[in-house]
Write an enzyme that holds these catalytic residues in place. Structure first.
Site, short mmCIF file in Angstrom:
data_model
loop_
_atom_site.label_atom_id
_atom_site.label_comp_id
_atom_site.label_asym_id
_atom_site.label_seq_id
_atom_site.Cartn_x
_atom_site.Cartn_y
_atom_site.Cartn_z
N LYS A 191 -0.67 4.96 19.25
CA LYS A 191 -0.31 4.87 17.84
C LYS A 191 -1.45 5.28 16.91
O LYS A 191 -2.62 4.99 17.14
CB LYS A 191 0.12 3.45 17.48
CG LYS A 191 1.38 2.97 18.18
CD LYS A 191 2.62 3.71 17.69
CE LYS A 191 2.97 3.42 16.25
NZ LYS A 191 3.28 1.99 16.02
N GLU B 128 0.70 2.69 3.63
CA GLU B 128 1.69 1.63 3.65
C GLU B 128 1.25 0.45 2.77
O GLU B 128 2.06 -0.15 2.06
CB GLU B 128 1.92 1.15 5.08
CG GLU B 128 2.62 2.18 5.96
CD GLU B 128 2.68 1.75 7.42
OE1 GLU B 128 2.22 0.62 7.73
OE2 GLU B 128 3.17 2.53 8.25
N SER C 296 -2.79 0.50 17.21
CA SER C 296 -1.96 -0.64 17.58
C SER C 296 -2.70 -1.49 18.61
O SER C 296 -3.42 -0.96 19.46
CB SER C 296 -0.63 -0.16 18.17
OG SER C 296 0.04 -1.20 18.84
N HIS D 180 17.76 14.30 -1.89
CA HIS D 180 18.46 13.31 -1.05
C HIS D 180 17.83 13.21 0.35
O HIS D 180 18.50 12.83 1.30
CB HIS D 180 19.95 13.65 -0.92
CG HIS D 180 20.64 13.86 -2.22
ND1 HIS D 180 21.12 12.82 -2.98
CD2 HIS D 180 20.90 14.99 -2.92
CE1 HIS D 180 21.67 13.31 -4.10
NE2 HIS D 180 21.54 14.62 -4.08
#
Length: 457
Positions: free
Chosen positions: A284, A291, A278, A157
């Site tokens: 970043k 992704e 970024s 979970h």
């Protein structure tokens, strides 16, 4: 009158935009190699069976080999007015060697020709996919072998559950991929079948030898029913299905890599080669490749559902709808091959932050089950042991400490069965080491698991 290869029955030609809408050459030119291989096998068979004369066979084969050389050198020019890869190559052959080139189509149809091309195409490409899966599995095994003794939090979970060997977690993906590899390997039985010679749907009156043409193309079997041969797209659906499940596994792995590489977790750091920055935030380091793979999983599902939907209402045998079987297949193949290559690089080069993992397993309650098991081994019913442990966890939460920090006298307020040796049991390394059941996270078992994986590879 129409100038098409099939235009004898037609009195006028379609408008250019209609031809463009119906043409498949924009994408099925990817089958050029396979179409030429199938044609070479077919004409060789026609010669062996005495259906064409020796000089005709020689001329056609010479022309086909010339087209092969041109294809390898990217010198072929495909045209929309010739619709598809089959008619484009046939026109090129006739332009090259004259009208005798039209005899190549003796005893076959575009229906069995296109099916043959796709069987040949997937036979090669699925072999490539299997090899790439094994390379990714090898990368996982190598990372796992380095981190057998690295202890990490195990989750259910997405909540801390029990301490585990980090290698054990990584090896979960090895076994997912092993099932993927087995599915692709098993599917080769359905791919490795020749439809050539089935004609449009009913076979042919020419005395062809289908087994010979199949042998010349390297197929292990032939379709036993000519209608099935030209209408079957199960092998493509199976490829898309296997690819979708593979991408589901890669997507799950990508999700964990994305989570692990956040500042909140910091369990791993991805190599710069598989990250991006970024345009506005200089600090970043985004896990963009992971992704993107996660996103592309949905793309493969769409291709699978697209073909299933196309096929579900088609009467036998061939219908123009079936032209829609190719673009999704090509797209999924491109997606899967790229994803596997990227993933292998990500796994091989990622750095595991062992200190962060060590701190994580010492600053949580993932060892609570050890305490309950300890009490159960002392004779307390497990449900009662579970309750006692829960109370002790609550005490720790109130005090802002963890079970290893709780004084023995505090523990014994809940049960006198708890003795000084409980601290040895609560140590994360002990919690992992004690799980020595087959397939468990114990170090010896993980080592055996890795050795088994190496044997499979």
């Amino acid at each position: 009158m129409s100038s098409k290869a099939w235009g004898g029955r037609f009195q006028k030609s379609a408008e250019a935009w209609v031809d463009e809408f119906g043409a498949s050459i924009g994408f099925d030119q990817q089958l050029v190699t396979e179409d030429l291989e199938g044609s070479i096998a077919h004409v060789t068979m026609l010669g062996k069976c005495g259906i064409l004369q020796a000089d005709e066979i020689d001329a056609i084969l010479k022309g086909l080999h010339t087209l092969q050389e041109k294809a390898e050198n990217q010198e072929l020019e495909f045209k929309v007015e010739h619709e598809d890869i089959h008619l484009n190559l046939e026109k090129m052959l006739i332009d090259l060697i004259g009208p005798v080139g039209g005899k190549l189509h003796t005893g076959r149809s575009r229906n069995d020709q296109v099916a043959t091309d796709m069987h040949l195409f997937l036979k090669k490409r699925v072999t490539e996919v299997i090899a790439l899966i094994k390379k990714l599995q090898q990368a996982i095994v190598e990372q796992a072998e380095t981190h057998i003794d690295t202890i990490a939090p195990g989750y259910t979970h997405l909540q801390r559950a029990q301490p585990i060997s980090f290698a054990h977690h990584l090896m979960t993906y090895f076994w997912m991929l092993e099932r993927d590899q087995q599915r692709f390997t098993e599917s080769m039985k359905r791919i490795d079948v020749s439809p050539l010679g089935a004609g449009a749907l009913a076979g042919t009156t020419f005395p062809i030898d289908r087994e010979l043409s199949a042998e010349l193309m390297g197929f292990s079997a032939v379709y036993q029913n000519s209608i099935d041969a030209v209408s079957d797209r199960d092998f493509i659906v199976e490829f898309l299905s296997n690819s979708s499940l593979l991408m589901a596994h890669l997507s799950r792995f990508a999700e964990e890599i994305i989570i692990w590489s956040t500042d909140e977790f910091k369990f791993i750091e991805l190599d710069d080669a598989f990250s991006t920055g970024s345009s506005i935030m200089p600090q970043k380091k985004n896990p963009d490749m992971a992704e993107l793979i996660r996103g592309k999983a949905g793309r493969t599902y769409g291709n699978l559902m697209g073909l299933l939907t196309v096929l579900k209402g088609i009467p036998l045998a061939y219908n123009k709808d079936m032209q829609e079987d190719k673009e999704g297949m090509f797209d999924t193949l491109h997606t899967v091959v790229g994803s596997l290559k990227i993933f292998e690089g990500m796994v091989r080069t990622m750095v595991v932050n062992e200190e962060v993992l060590h701190k994580a397993v010492h600053n949580d309650f993932s060892n609570a089950t050890e305490l309950a098991d300890y009490l159960a081994t002392k004779g307390m019913p497990f449900r009662e042991a579970h309750e006692v442990t829960g109370k002790l966890v609550f005490t720790c939460i109130q005090k802002g400490i963890y079970l290893l920090d709780l004084p023995l006298e505090e523990m014994q307020k809940e049960s006198t069965l708890l003795e000084a040796d409980v601290y040895d049991v609560l140590a994360p390394v002990a919690a992992v080491k004690r799980r020595h059941s087959l397939g468990g996270t114990g170090f010896e078992q993980v080592t055996k698991q890795i050795q088994h994986a190496k044997t499979l590879l």
